[in-house]
Enzyme design. Structure first.
Site, mmCIF file in Angstrom:
data_model
loop_
_atom_site.group_PDB
_atom_site.id
_atom_site.type_symbol
_atom_site.label_atom_id
_atom_site.label_comp_id
_atom_site.label_asym_id
_atom_site.label_seq_id
_atom_site.Cartn_x
_atom_site.Cartn_y
_atom_site.Cartn_z
ATOM 1 N N THR A 1 50.380 59.637 34.791
ATOM 2 C CA THR A 1 48.979 60.094 35.416
ATOM 3 C C THR A 1 49.062 59.593 36.960
ATOM 4 O O THR A 1 48.182 60.319 37.703
ATOM 5 C CB THR A 1 47.871 59.713 34.748
ATOM 6 O OG1 THR A 1 47.753 58.052 34.785
ATOM 7 C CG2 THR A 1 47.842 59.881 33.249
ATOM 8 N N CYS B 1 44.719 50.984 35.975
ATOM 9 C CA CYS B 1 43.486 50.797 35.391
ATOM 10 C C CYS B 1 43.677 49.009 35.198
ATOM 11 O O CYS B 1 44.558 48.395 35.439
ATOM 12 C CB CYS B 1 43.580 51.280 33.997
ATOM 13 S SG CYS B 1 43.836 53.072 33.994
ATOM 14 N N CYS C 1 40.478 49.216 30.082
ATOM 15 C CA CYS C 1 39.900 50.303 30.267
ATOM 16 C C CYS C 1 39.851 50.966 29.026
ATOM 17 O O CYS C 1 40.593 50.943 28.068
ATOM 18 C CB CYS C 1 40.990 51.254 30.917
ATOM 19 S SG CYS C 1 40.676 52.860 31.413
ATOM 20 N N ARG D 1 46.618 55.554 42.061
ATOM 21 C CA ARG D 1 45.202 55.865 42.219
ATOM 22 C C ARG D 1 44.385 55.042 41.476
ATOM 23 O O ARG D 1 44.791 54.964 40.294
ATOM 24 C CB ARG D 1 44.704 57.405 42.563
ATOM 25 C CG ARG D 1 45.742 58.159 43.481
ATOM 26 C CD ARG D 1 45.051 59.374 43.270
ATOM 27 N NE ARG D 1 44.944 60.060 42.056
ATOM 28 C CZ ARG D 1 46.083 60.639 41.262
ATOM 29 N NH1 ARG D 1 47.165 60.678 42.106
ATOM 30 N NH2 ARG D 1 45.856 61.133 40.128
ATOM 31 N N CYS E 1 41.576 54.281 38.663
ATOM 32 C CA CYS E 1 41.035 55.070 37.632
ATOM 33 C C CYS E 1 39.649 55.374 37.756
ATOM 34 O O CYS E 1 38.920 54.193 38.002
ATOM 35 C CB CYS E 1 41.202 54.192 36.399
ATOM 36 S SG CYS E 1 40.637 54.987 34.857
ATOM 37 N N CYS F 1 37.343 53.146 34.740
ATOM 38 C CA CYS F 1 37.499 51.657 34.508
ATOM 39 C C CYS F 1 37.124 51.066 35.849
ATOM 40 O O CYS F 1 36.869 49.912 35.759
ATOM 41 C CB CYS F 1 38.389 51.221 33.811
ATOM 42 S SG CYS F 1 40.024 51.112 34.446
ATOM 43 N N ASP G 1 30.792 8.261 39.225
ATOM 44 C CA ASP G 1 29.362 8.641 39.047
ATOM 45 C C ASP G 1 28.542 8.225 37.828
ATOM 46 O O ASP G 1 29.017 8.164 36.811
ATOM 47 C CB ASP G 1 29.456 10.315 39.076
ATOM 48 C CG ASP G 1 28.014 10.943 39.009
ATOM 49 O OD1 ASP G 1 27.717 11.171 40.050
ATOM 50 O OD2 ASP G 1 27.589 11.331 37.958
#
Length: 525
Positions: free
Chosen positions: A34, A38, A42, A67, A69, A72, A475
């Site tokens: 694709t 993601c 996702c 690129r 998604c 998501c 402390d």
């Protein structure tokens, strides 16, 4: 540890198939069929394993041509916990990139702050993350641009310059490449914004052009207006890895708040921010699955830096599951962890400010420390306007504090010496405390200052420098809790027992402190 998890293919495939949100930010999944990438959680149907490629950063995915998604939104994942856990060159560089140094000073500025050559910095980032500093900064600019496009009605030109792009054309090209949408298409996909945000944005004054000055020694030419983004108020959601226990986190910030600089109002911690291009006021409120952030900036170019510093202050990139699993191995700590898992270390937005406040808090009560700090703020801080609350000033700079007459300080003479030495060295650059600080070197330099003992140095390392393994065996609150739990209560014996809690001893301190009834441990009403 999950360091370099993206190289463990089998483990990554299991995480993607289980859609486990704990791994968001640890690695990114690029899908060959694709061309998108993601986050592990996702919600879409997981691709076939042979179609998955794993990367360590969103920038590496983008450099490989993938690129983001649209479902998501992997660019909005919490940051990798690695950069807050480690103190090596890559982690320090990533903290500086998140703080916007590459956009303001370029790669040479980044390398100079780290004390390495640009070639060394680029080589190490490429080796571990698959992307160099410019690509990492570009990915961050793309995320900021998307946030502004979707959260405001600013013109695209204003968005471009606020996000750090040099031109509108570069902005347009980057958004199309990363998100496969034009900026206008990104904005069109956003549901109608809430009335409060829309009203605030309609009330914005128009931006004013700022003349671009000529560098020394160049031929004078007519001034070219450079767009200066107008002030704005944004409503944001800051993600985190669950669980997150807000009690000690917001309780500590509210109980130690310096009047005029910080306050708790209407269920939110509010404070002023000194930023590279201007100032800001932020309101942060805990929600079940995010931190609600209301951010007002005098200059929108500070958006990325402001978000980064707020996330760092609230320790939102921590991996609470890894921390709590390690602390549960001690049978005396396990009940504390099981009772209220997900405690964070309350940190700061300004390392120098916190160091000054740590000195003001030496051997006095929380109330007394707040009073000392409030006097300095009223006398030497820069005034700001806060029509929605009671904030009045930015915390004074080291330069302003270095000019203070020591005799005007209402504290013992030895502490005056400690205070003046600290602010003088911060002001003249002999001592630098920042996100890029080498923790061991910073500790050594602090210990060399008069009046700095192990407690002061370690509390600065824990809350200002972000060392997750800083420990406070001297402390009083830690020793009292240890004694009541049946842990060793002497500093040496407790330090030896705490070796099993490494590298998360700063979180163990939060669980030990939480056994007390001090206001720092409770979410304000």
């Amino acid at each position: 540890m999950l360091n370099g998890m993206y190289t463990d293919r089998e483990r990554c495939v299991r995480a993607v198939r289980s859609k486990d949100a704990r791994f968001d930010g640890w690695f990114f999944t690029a899908v060959l069929t694709t061309g998108i990438y993601c986050r592990p959680s996702c919600p879409v149907v997981a691709p076939k394993p042979e179609n998955m490629v794993f990367h360590a950063s969103a920038a590496a995915c983008q450099q490989a041509g993938f690129r983001a998604c649209k479902r998501c939104r992997p660019d909005t994942s919490p940051g990798s916990p690695e950069w807050n856990r480690r103190a090596d060159l890559v982690a320090r560089a990533m903290r500086l990139i998140a703080d916007g140094v590459v956009d303001r000073e370029g790669v040479p500025g980044l390398a100079g702050r780290l004390g390495y050559s640009t070639r060394q910095v680029e080589r190490q980032l490429l080796a571990e993350l698959g992307a160099g500093p410019l690509a990492l900064a570009r990915a961050q600019r793309a995320q900021t641009a998307r946030l502004l496009v979707e959260s405001t009605q600013l013109s695209m030109a204003d968005v471009a310059f606020a996000a750090g792009f040099a031109s509108v054309r570069t902005f347009n090209d980057t958004v199309r490449e990363v998100f496969a949408l034009s900026p206008t298409e990104l904005r069109a996909r956003v549901p109608k914004r809430n009335d409060a945000t829309a009203a605030a944005l309609r009330a914005l004054p128009p931006r004013t052009p700022t003349p671009r000055t000529q560098p020394p020694g160049t031929t004078a030419t007519p001034a070219v207006p450079t767009p200066t983004p107008a002030p704005a108020t944004l409503h944001l959601r800051l993600p985190f890895r669950a669980p997150l226990n807000p009690d000690n986190l917001f309780g500590h910030l509210a109980a130690t708040a310096v009047p005029g600089v910080e306050e708790w109002r209407d269920g939110a911690y509010r404070r002023t921010l000194r930023l590279p291009y201007g100032h800001g006021i932020v309101g942060l409120a805990p929600r079940p699955d995010h931190i609600a952030c209301r951010l007002t900036l005098s200059d929108l170019r500070d958006l990325t830096v402001a978000i980064s510093r707020c996330r760092r202050m609230l320790d939102l990139d921590a991996d609470p599951v890894a921390v709590d699993d390690q602390l549960r191995t001690d049978p005396l700590l396990a009940p504390l962890v099981d009772k209220a898992p997900g405690r964070r270390v309350p940190r700061t937005v300004d390392e120098a400010e916190f160091a000054v406040r740590a000195v003001l808090g030496q051997q006095v009560s929380t109330a007394a420390a707040r009073t000392h700090a409030a006097r300095l703020v009223a006398a030497h801080g820069d005034a700001v306007d806060d029509p929605e609350g009671g904030l009045t000033h930015l915390f004074p700079t080291p330069e302003a504090l270095a000019a203070v007459d020591p005799e005007s300080l209402a504290m013992p003479r030895t502490r005056r010496t400690t205070f003046t030495t600290l602010v003088e060295q911060l002001a003249d650059g002999r001592l630098h405390l920042g996100v890029e600080s080498d923790w061991a070197q910073a500790r050594a330099r602090l210990l060399a200052l008069p009046g700095f003992g192990p407690w002061t140095v370690d509390v600065i390392a824990m809350r200002a420098l972000g060392d997750p393994d800083a420990f406070l065996p001297t402390d009083l609150g830690v020793r009292r809790a240890a004694r009541e739990l049946g842990l060793p209560s002497t500093p040496a014996a407790l330090t030896a027992r705490a070796a099993a809690w490494r590298p998360w001893r700063a979180y163990a301190v939060q669980y030990l402190w939480a056994t007390d009834s001090h206001p720092i441990n409770f979410l304000p009403a």
